[in-house]
Design a protein around this motif. Structure first.
Motif, PDB file in Angstrom:
ATOM      1  N   GLU A  43       0.828  -1.192   0.000  1.00 24.68           N
ATOM      2  CA  GLU A  43       0.000   0.000   0.000  1.00 24.68           C
ATOM      3  C   GLU A  43       0.873   1.256   0.000  1.00 24.68           C
ATOM      4  N   TRP A  90     -10.529  -3.507   0.438  1.00 24.41           N
ATOM      5  CA  TRP A  90      -9.876  -2.556   1.352  1.00 24.41           C
ATOM      6  C   TRP A  90     -10.546  -2.678   2.722  1.00 24.41           C
ATOM      7  N   TYR A 117      -5.018   1.377   6.952  1.00 24.92           N
ATOM      8  CA  TYR A 117      -5.765   0.819   5.830  1.00 24.92           C
ATOM      9  C   TYR A 117      -4.987  -0.334   5.205  1.00 24.92           C
ATOM     10  N   TYR A 118      -5.706  -1.419   4.943  1.00 23.82           N
ATOM     11  CA  TYR A 118      -5.116  -2.622   4.372  1.00 23.82           C
ATOM     12  C   TYR A 118      -5.814  -2.975   3.064  1.00 23.82           C
ATOM     13  N   CYS A 119      -5.033  -3.411   2.095  1.00 27.15           N
ATOM     14  CA  CYS A 119      -5.644  -4.028   0.923  1.00 27.15           C
ATOM     15  C   CYS A 119      -5.453  -5.536   1.026  1.00 27.15           C
ATOM     16  N   LEU A 155      -5.276   6.148  -1.958  1.00 32.46           N
ATOM     17  CA  LEU A 155      -4.422   5.021  -1.624  1.00 32.46           C
ATOM     18  C   LEU A 155      -4.246   4.126  -2.848  1.00 32.46           C
ATOM     19  N   SER A 156      -3.060   3.560  -2.951  1.00 32.99           N
ATOM     20  CA  SER A 156      -2.778   2.583  -4.004  1.00 32.99           C
ATOM     21  C   SER A 156      -2.314   1.285  -3.365  1.00 32.99           C
ATOM     22  N   CYS A 157      -2.586   0.205  -4.050  1.00 32.20           N
ATOM     23  CA  CYS A 157      -2.127  -1.106  -3.595  1.00 32.20           C
ATOM     24  C   CYS A 157      -1.588  -1.838  -4.811  1.00 32.20           C
ATOM     25  N   THR A 159      -2.729  -2.944  -9.945  1.00 31.02           N
ATOM     26  CA  THR A 159      -2.915  -1.981  -8.869  1.00 31.02           C
ATOM     27  C   THR A 159      -4.396  -1.713  -8.631  1.00 31.02           C
ATOM     28  N   GLY A 202      -1.818  -6.762   2.616  1.00 30.49           N
ATOM     29  CA  GLY A 202      -0.687  -5.867   2.693  1.00 30.49           C
ATOM     30  C   GLY A 202      -0.347  -5.568   4.149  1.00 30.49           C
TER      31      GLY A 202
END
Length: 125
Positions: free
Chosen positions: A5, A35, A93-95, A19-21, A77, A116
């Protein structure tokens, strides 16, 4: 499978953040993504999910109409665009990625196989 992330930080209430993952997995394009977030002293909660194709999305009521989940399968992504942020959005925050085949978006954390490490989002008054 490695998920990383990025894009978190400290913002003021009313601001936006994306946010990006990024996923290392080659089968990302066929995997549903989610997410989640965890605030201090609270349990992890669902935020948003997206189908493998990106055509279907799902949101928690608390973020509906403020957050948008999207994905770019060519870049492996998934994104979480957060607008009109509130102090109660402060959390890690978690993906997560769901490897099992499926055409839906999934709100349950038990549906996901890899996570993540998380990224902090802090919203000040």
């Amino acid at each position: 499978v490695r998920l990383v992330e990025s894009g978190g930080g400290l913002v003021q209430a009313g601001d936006s953040l994306r946010l990006s993952c990024a996923a290392s997995q080659g089968t990302f394009s066929t995997s549903a993504m989610g997410w989640f977030r965890q605030a201090p002293e609270k349990e992890r909660e669902f935020v948003a999910a997206i189908t493998w194709s990106g055509e279907g999305t799902m949101y928690a009521d608390s973020v509906k109409c403020r957050f948008t989940v999207s994905r770019d399968n060519a870049k492996n992504t998934v994104y979480l665009q957060m607008s009109n942020l509130k102090q109660e959005d402060t959390a890690v925050y978690y993906c997560a990625v769901r490897l099992a085949p499926g055409r839906y978006s999934y709100p349950g954390d038990h549906e996901y196989d890899h996570w993540g490490h998380g990224i902090q989002v802090t919203v000040s008054a």
